[in-house]
Design an enzyme around this catalytic site. Structure first.
Site, PDB file in Angstrom:
ATOM      1  N   ASN A  89      -1.072  15.150 -17.989  1.00 21.47           N
ATOM      2  CA  ASN A  89       0.190  15.329 -17.518  1.00 21.47           C
ATOM      3  C   ASN A  89       0.802  14.019 -17.169  1.00 21.47           C
ATOM      4  OD1 ASN A  89       2.490  16.560 -15.943  1.00 21.47           O
ATOM      5  ND2 ASN A  89       1.399  16.150 -14.247  1.00 21.47           N
ATOM      6  N   GLU A  90       1.850  13.777 -17.638  1.00 22.99           N
ATOM      7  CA  GLU A  90       2.690  12.531 -17.266  1.00 22.99           C
ATOM      8  C   GLU A  90       1.826  11.146 -17.214  1.00 22.99           C
ATOM      9  OE1 GLU A  90       4.712  13.622 -13.505  1.00 22.99           O
ATOM     10  OE2 GLU A  90       6.101  14.658 -14.580  1.00 22.99           O
ATOM     11  N   TYR A 111      13.883  14.604 -14.166  1.00 29.38           N
ATOM     12  CA  TYR A 111      13.902  14.483 -12.593  1.00 29.38           C
ATOM     13  C   TYR A 111      14.911  13.524 -12.056  1.00 29.38           C
ATOM     14  CZ  TYR A 111       9.962  17.398 -12.740  1.00 29.38           C
ATOM     15  OH  TYR A 111       8.922  18.467 -12.868  1.00 29.38           O
ATOM     16  N   GLU A 166       9.452  20.067 -18.337  1.00 30.08           N
ATOM     17  CA  GLU A 166       9.414  19.915 -16.602  1.00 30.08           C
ATOM     18  C   GLU A 166      10.916  19.785 -16.518  1.00 30.08           C
ATOM     19  OE1 GLU A 166       7.058  17.999 -14.446  1.00 30.08           O
ATOM     20  OE2 GLU A 166       5.100  18.640 -15.322  1.00 30.08           O
ATOM     21  N   TRP A 191      10.437  23.513 -13.841  1.00 26.19           N
ATOM     22  CA  TRP A 191       9.564  23.288 -12.885  1.00 26.19           C
ATOM     23  C   TRP A 191      10.152  23.793 -11.707  1.00 26.19           C
ATOM     24  CZ3 TRP A 191       4.554  21.227 -12.956  1.00 26.19           C
ATOM     25  CH2 TRP A 191       3.957  21.097 -11.394  1.00 26.19           C
TER      26      TRP A 191
HETATM   27  C1  LIG Z   1       0.816   8.031 -11.969  1.00 27.33           C
HETATM   28  O1  LIG Z   1       0.493   8.418 -10.581  1.00 27.33           O
HETATM   29  C2  LIG Z   1       0.975   7.525  -9.897  1.00 27.33           C
HETATM   30  C3  LIG Z   1       0.619   7.752  -8.427  1.00 27.33           C
HETATM   31  O2  LIG Z   1       0.010   9.104  -8.197  1.00 27.33           O
HETATM   32  C4  LIG Z   1       2.353   7.211  -9.528  1.00 27.33           C
HETATM   33  O3  LIG Z   1       2.370   5.783  -8.922  1.00 27.33           O
HETATM   34  C5  LIG Z   1       2.937   7.099 -11.146  1.00 27.33           C
HETATM   35  O4  LIG Z   1       4.174   6.892 -11.028  1.00 27.33           O
HETATM   36  C6  LIG Z   1       2.374   8.113 -11.972  1.00 27.33           C
HETATM   37  N1  LIG Z   1       3.124   8.304 -13.043  1.00 27.33           N
HETATM   38  C7  LIG Z   1       3.475   9.467 -13.698  1.00 27.33           C
HETATM   39  C8  LIG Z   1       3.868   9.455 -14.889  1.00 27.33           C
HETATM   40  O5  LIG Z   1       3.571  10.562 -13.004  1.00 27.33           O
END
Ligand SMILES: *[C@@H]1O[C@H](CO)[C@@H](O)[C@H](O)[C@H]1NC(C)=O
Ligand SMILES: *[C@@H]1O[C@H](CO)[C@@H](O)[C@H](O)[C@H]1NC(C)=O
Ligand SMILES: *[C@@H]1O[C@H](CO)[C@@H](O)[C@H](O)[C@H]1NC(C)=O
Length: 459
Positions: free
Chosen positions: A271-272, A354, A392, A421
């Site tokens: 995820n992300e 978002y 999402e 989402w």
């Molecule tokens: C990954 O997690 C960190 C902190 O939880 C955050 O700073 C960062 O932006 C996140 N990246 C994504 C793509 O969610």
């Protein structure tokens, strides 16, 4: 969204790239099926005897697996194919409902820019429910929440297939003792996920399952790096060979369990994923090419053990145009959407949206910026000739009008599908509300229903 998880397990070296299942199929004539290998199921013609210490256990009609006898799973012995239909430990049998389980045949595949199922276009529309398998819900509550999602016209639910813990508690899928992870195959682990699969199947839904999380919610990448590497550098998740090996072992156990389960639509690498994680620190060398290389490796690994299911990244869809003034187009988070979509073992693209969180809601508005974002990814879809889904999206203010604009853009742009989402249900207590949640009595719920119908009509 920030809610995510990850997990892992170490059994094999990277050189043992073939799954136990592949091994089992290749060795039909001699040795017993190894741990985690398939040992039964509809149309399965291989060996049904398991190696010592494991028991052939019913997981679903298509898949029996050799599971260590020490697990608390209440395994049932399977001595022959003829016992398939008489198994007493069906994962669906624990459901509180006596309704017949809908038959889901065929795996969702892709054809050009579309998803297809048994020769027809499959419209991927639905909702996110990261929580359905993580809250300790009974199968009845799982089924009720998925029924609320299905009633919105959904065909797909996206959820988390991970929860990394260092102090076991509640539902978790992998626990860590120092640098050694252990997959939880018991009732609070993979057997719980079996119930998620059964409840999705019972409601006619397909699952997209993310296998780890960038964010630290539910463990995620940083747990692997910290436990194995001892560093806070988030991007070592993509480069440390021991971490990569550990993640592959987790994948091997989790994915291997559901190879023949058509309720799973797709696996997601994370995820992300981003260079920077919750720790905020990186090695300073992470770039889009770092993550593209990792995507190439991990997606090919999943394909090597599971040829049935689609594979996607689970990323936010950031473009890599260095001079673009708009942050989500700049590649600064380590994602190059078009390069990743071009990877041959990535079947479809994923996009998140978002505008508020990304500082774009006044550029010139969330609705307009998002519609452009959708159109730009539809262009990528056409160029790559692979489906892309908006998997999402959300705003917390002006939801009805903004979603109307985005739904309209999805339909008109040709984007393959979308998942809002996030889903919500009144289960006493309510499922989690992060400000985006749409419950069945929310004003936006009928809008989602109308959109699902419109997208299905478009095809
Ligand atoms: C990954 O997690 C960190 C902190 O939880 C955050 O700073 C960062 O932006 C996140 N990246 C994504 C793509 O969610
Ligand atoms: C099992 O095999 C039969 C006959 O080959 C086929 O029609 C059917 O679709 C198969 N079922 C599954 C679940 O693969
Ligand atoms: C952590 O990972 C980095 C990147 O692969 C590697 O250079 C380093 O040696 C690792 N450290 C340990 C303690 O394994």
């Amino acid at each position: 969204m920030t809610v995510g998880v990850s997990f892992r397990y170490i059994l094999s070296s990277p050189s043992t790239a073939h799954s136990d299942i592949a091994v089992a199929l290749a060795t039909l004539s001699h040795a017993a099926v190894p741990t985690w290998g398939q040992c039964g199921g509809i149309n399965y013609t291989g060996d049904t005897s398991c190696v010592a210490g494991t028991v052939c256990t019913y997981l679903n009609d298509w898949y029996y697996q050799c599971i260590p006898a020490t697990t608390t799973v209440a395994p049932s012995s399977v001595s022959s194919q003829s016992s398939v239909s008489s198994s007493s430990t069906s994962i669906s049998s624990s459901s509180s409902s006596n309704a017949p389980i809908p038959v889901q045949t065929g795996f969702v595949k892709t054809s050009g820019q579309k998803f297809v199922l048994n020769g027809n276009t499959f419209t991927a529309v639905g909702e996110n429910s990261y929580w359905v398998g993580l809250m300790g819900y009974t199968t009845a509550k799982m089924s009720q929440s998925l029924s609320d999602i299905a009633a919105a016209g959904s065909t797909v639910v996206r959820t988390w297939g991970f929860n990394e813990v260092t102090a076991p508690n509640g539902i978790y899928y992998q626990s860590w003792s120092g640098s050694t992870p252990t997959v939880n195959t018991g009732a609070t682990g993979l057997q719980n996920f079996d119930n998620v699969v059964a409840a999705a199947k019972a409601n006619g839904l397909r699952l997209i399952v993310a296998l780890t999380n960038n964010w630290s919610d539910y463990g995620g990448m940083d747990v692997y790096v910290k436990q194995i590497n001892g560093s806070a550098n988030h991007d070592y998740f993509y480069t440390d060979p021991n971490v990569i090996s550990a993640y592959k072992n987790y994948i091997r156990t989790f994915v291997g369990r559901y190879v023949n389960e058509p309720t799973i639509m797709a696996w997601e690498l994370a995820n992300e994923p981003r260079c920077k994680g919750s720790t905020g620190t990186t090695s300073g060398t992470c770039a889009t090419t770092t993550i593209t290389k990792w995507i190439t490796d991990i997606s090919a690994y999943i394909k090597s053990i599971d040829a049935n299911h689609l594979v996607a990244v689970g990323d936010e869809g950031f473009f890599n145009e260095l001079t673009n003034p708009s942050y989500p187009y700049q590649g600064t988070e380590g994602i190059d959407f078009n390069a990743n979509l071009a990877v041959s073992t990535v079947d479809f693209g994923t996009v998140h949206l978002y505008p508020e969180g990304w500082g774009q809601s006044a550029n010139p508005s969330s609705a307009a910026w998002g519609s452009q974002w959708i159109d730009d990814h539809a262009t990528s879809q056409k160029n790559a000739n692979k489906p892309v889904i908006l998997e999402e999206f959300g705003v917390t203010s002006g939801q009805a009008a903004t979603y109307q604009a985005w739904f309209s853009s999805v339909v008109s742009s040709g984007l393959a599908g979308d998942l809002i989402w996030q889903a919500g249900s009144h289960l006493n207590p309510d499922t989690p509300n992060d400000g985006y949640t749409i419950y069945p009595d929310s004003p936006v719920y009928p809008e989602i229903q109308q959109h699902a119908a419109a997208l299905k009509a478009r095809g």
